[in-house]
Design an enzyme around this catalytic site. Sequence first.
Site, mmCIF file in Angstrom:
data_model
loop_
_atom_site.group_PDB
_atom_site.id
_atom_site.type_symbol
_atom_site.label_atom_id
_atom_site.label_comp_id
_atom_site.label_asym_id
_atom_site.label_seq_id
_atom_site.Cartn_x
_atom_site.Cartn_y
_atom_site.Cartn_z
ATOM 1 N N PRO A 9 0.747 -1.201 -0.006
ATOM 2 C CA PRO A 9 -0.089 -0.225 0.053
ATOM 3 C C PRO A 9 0.838 1.277 0.072
ATOM 4 C CG PRO A 9 -0.759 -1.400 1.701
ATOM 5 C CD PRO A 9 0.246 -2.133 0.975
ATOM 6 N N ASN A 10 0.269 2.119 -0.803
ATOM 7 C CA ASN A 10 0.927 3.386 -0.883
ATOM 8 C C ASN A 10 2.079 3.550 -1.707
ATOM 9 O OD1 ASN A 10 -1.228 4.804 0.589
ATOM 10 N ND2 ASN A 10 -0.642 3.797 2.560
ATOM 11 N N ARG A 17 4.925 12.235 -2.263
ATOM 12 C CA ARG A 17 4.869 12.799 -0.837
ATOM 13 C C ARG A 17 6.093 12.312 -0.009
ATOM 14 N NH1 ARG A 17 0.812 14.386 -2.717
ATOM 15 N NH2 ARG A 17 -1.307 14.243 -2.281
ATOM 16 N N TYR A 22 11.130 8.990 1.830
ATOM 17 C CA TYR A 22 11.132 7.784 0.633
ATOM 18 C C TYR A 22 11.669 8.277 -0.607
ATOM 19 C CZ TYR A 22 7.333 5.851 3.811
ATOM 20 O OH TYR A 22 6.870 5.299 4.805
ATOM 21 N N ASN A 73 8.132 -5.492 -0.344
ATOM 22 C CA ASN A 73 7.926 -4.572 0.379
ATOM 23 C C ASN A 73 6.531 -4.506 0.844
ATOM 24 O OD1 ASN A 73 7.537 -2.355 1.810
ATOM 25 N ND2 ASN A 73 9.113 -0.944 0.517
ATOM 26 N N ALA A 76 2.799 -0.828 4.958
ATOM 27 C CA ALA A 76 2.333 -0.975 6.484
ATOM 28 C C ALA A 76 1.733 -2.409 6.747
ATOM 29 C CB ALA A 76 1.169 0.020 6.693
ATOM 30 N N HIS A 79 3.524 -4.491 9.515
ATOM 31 C CA HIS A 79 3.467 -4.595 10.808
ATOM 32 C C HIS A 79 2.308 -5.442 11.479
ATOM 33 C CE1 HIS A 79 6.211 -1.641 9.820
ATOM 34 N NE2 HIS A 79 5.468 -0.848 9.149
ATOM 35 N N ASP A 86 1.427 -15.834 6.318
ATOM 36 C CA ASP A 86 0.726 -17.043 5.950
ATOM 37 C C ASP A 86 1.063 -17.480 4.457
ATOM 38 O OD1 ASP A 86 0.427 -17.829 8.650
ATOM 39 O OD2 ASP A 86 -1.917 -17.386 8.342
ATOM 40 N N GLU A 97 12.634 -9.487 2.378
ATOM 41 C CA GLU A 97 11.830 -8.406 2.790
ATOM 42 C C GLU A 97 12.601 -6.974 2.611
ATOM 43 O OE1 GLU A 97 8.558 -8.789 5.706
ATOM 44 O OE2 GLU A 97 9.616 -6.550 6.701
ATOM 45 N N HIS A 99 12.733 -2.658 2.953
ATOM 46 C CA HIS A 99 11.987 -1.259 3.465
ATOM 47 C C HIS A 99 12.799 -0.186 2.896
ATOM 48 C CE1 HIS A 99 8.738 -3.459 5.319
ATOM 49 N NE2 HIS A 99 9.631 -4.099 5.817
ATOM 50 N N ILE A 100 12.013 0.827 2.246
ATOM 51 C CA ILE A 100 13.041 1.938 1.770
ATOM 52 C C ILE A 100 13.650 2.761 2.919
ATOM 53 C CG2 ILE A 100 12.845 4.128 0.538
ATOM 54 C CD1 ILE A 100 10.714 2.667 -1.168
ATOM 55 N N SER A 101 12.725 2.805 4.037
ATOM 56 C CA SER A 101 13.149 3.707 5.006
ATOM 57 C C SER A 101 13.804 3.016 6.300
ATOM 58 C CB SER A 101 11.753 4.515 5.549
ATOM 59 O OG SER A 101 11.115 3.804 6.219
ATOM 60 N N ARG A 106 11.673 4.907 13.566
ATOM 61 C CA ARG A 106 10.799 5.949 13.157
ATOM 62 C C ARG A 106 9.433 5.489 14.316
ATOM 63 N NH1 ARG A 106 8.755 5.056 7.231
ATOM 64 N NH2 ARG A 106 7.504 6.818 7.807
ATOM 65 N N ARG A 110 6.641 0.517 13.545
ATOM 66 C CA ARG A 110 7.432 0.222 12.528
ATOM 67 C C ARG A 110 8.373 -0.395 12.619
ATOM 68 N NH1 ARG A 110 4.695 3.382 8.417
ATOM 69 N NH2 ARG A 110 4.147 5.562 9.464
HETATM 70 O O1 CA2 Z 1 10.146 2.048 4.533
HETATM 71 C C1 CA2 Z 1 9.396 1.375 3.912
HETATM 72 O O2 CA2 Z 1 9.579 0.698 2.422
HETATM 73 C C2 CA2 Z 1 8.100 1.000 4.409
HETATM 74 O O3 CA2 Z 1 7.458 -0.072 4.121
HETATM 75 C C3 CA2 Z 1 6.908 2.059 3.692
HETATM 76 C C4 CA2 Z 1 5.453 1.955 4.177
HETATM 77 C C5 CA2 Z 1 5.511 2.238 5.606
HETATM 78 O O4 CA2 Z 1 4.159 1.969 6.094
HETATM 79 C C6 CA2 Z 1 6.420 0.987 6.272
HETATM 80 O O5 CA2 Z 1 6.457 1.215 7.935
HETATM 81 C C7 CA2 Z 1 7.891 1.186 5.916
HETATM 82 C C8 CA2 Z 1 4.510 2.854 3.575
HETATM 83 C C9 CA2 Z 1 4.769 3.556 2.220
HETATM 84 C C10 CA2 Z 1 4.265 4.763 2.025
HETATM 85 O O6 CA2 Z 1 4.642 5.276 0.869
HETATM 86 C C11 CA2 Z 1 4.493 6.738 0.747
HETATM 87 C C12 CA2 Z 1 5.306 7.094 -0.296
HETATM 88 C C13 CA2 Z 1 5.246 8.484 -0.756
HETATM 89 C C14 CA2 Z 1 4.212 9.153 -0.310
HETATM 90 C C15 CA2 Z 1 3.429 8.744 0.810
HETATM 91 C C16 CA2 Z 1 3.566 7.373 1.260
#
Ligand code: CA2
Length: 143
Positions: A9-10, A17, A22, A73, A76, A79, A86, A97, A99-101, A106, A110
Site C-alpha cells: 500500500p501507498n 509525498r 522515501y 515490501n 504497512a 506490521h 501465512d 523483505e 523497506h526503503i526507510s 521511526r 514500524r
Molecule cells: O520504508 C518502507 O519501505 C515502508 O515499508 C513504507 C510503508 C510504511 O508503512 C512502512 O512502515 C515502511 C509506507 C509506504 C508509504 O509510501 C509513501 C510514499 C510516498 C508518499 C506517501 C507514502
Amino acid sequence: MKFLIINGPNLNLLGRREPGIYGDRSYDALCALIKDYAAAHDSTADCFQSNHEGAIIDAIHEADGAYDAIVINPGAYTHYSYAILDALKAVDVPAYEVHISHIDQREPFRAVSVTAPACVGQIYGLGFDGYLRAMDYFLEGGQ
Ligand code: CA2
C-alpha cells in the site's frame, strides 16, 4: 533468475509525498531500476503493486512455480498482516523483505515486522538500493 517484486500500500505514491523519508523518485523509476538491474544480471523482474491485502496474497500464491524469488515490501501490512505472513509461508518461493526507510528509527510500531519471519532476510534504510541488494542475495546463490 525470474524475480517477482511486490510492493504494498501507498508505494505507488513514491516521489509524490514525503521525499525526506522515501526519496524523490517515482514508483515507475523504482521498477525501471529493478528491471535494468535484472537484465544486467541475465534475469527478469516483474513489478506488482497493490493497495489491497488480498491482491498481494493472490500474487504470492500465483508466484509459486512461476518465479525463482520474491522481493517484497509489504508497506504497512508488514506490521500486522498475518495473512501475508501465512501466504509467504505457504509457497515454495523464497522471499526477501525490503523497506526503503529506517523502520527502526521511526514510530515504534514500524520496528515490528510480522512478515519477516517468513522471509530469508530483511533489509531496510537503504532507499531503492535495498531492492537491488535483496536481488543480490538470490543472484549470489542464496535460497
Ligand atoms: O520504508 C518502507 O519501505 C515502508 O515499508 C513504507 C510503508 C510504511 O508503512 C512502512 O512502515 C515502511 C509506507 C509506504 C508509504 O509510501 C509513501 C510514499 C510516498 C508518499 C506517501 C507514502
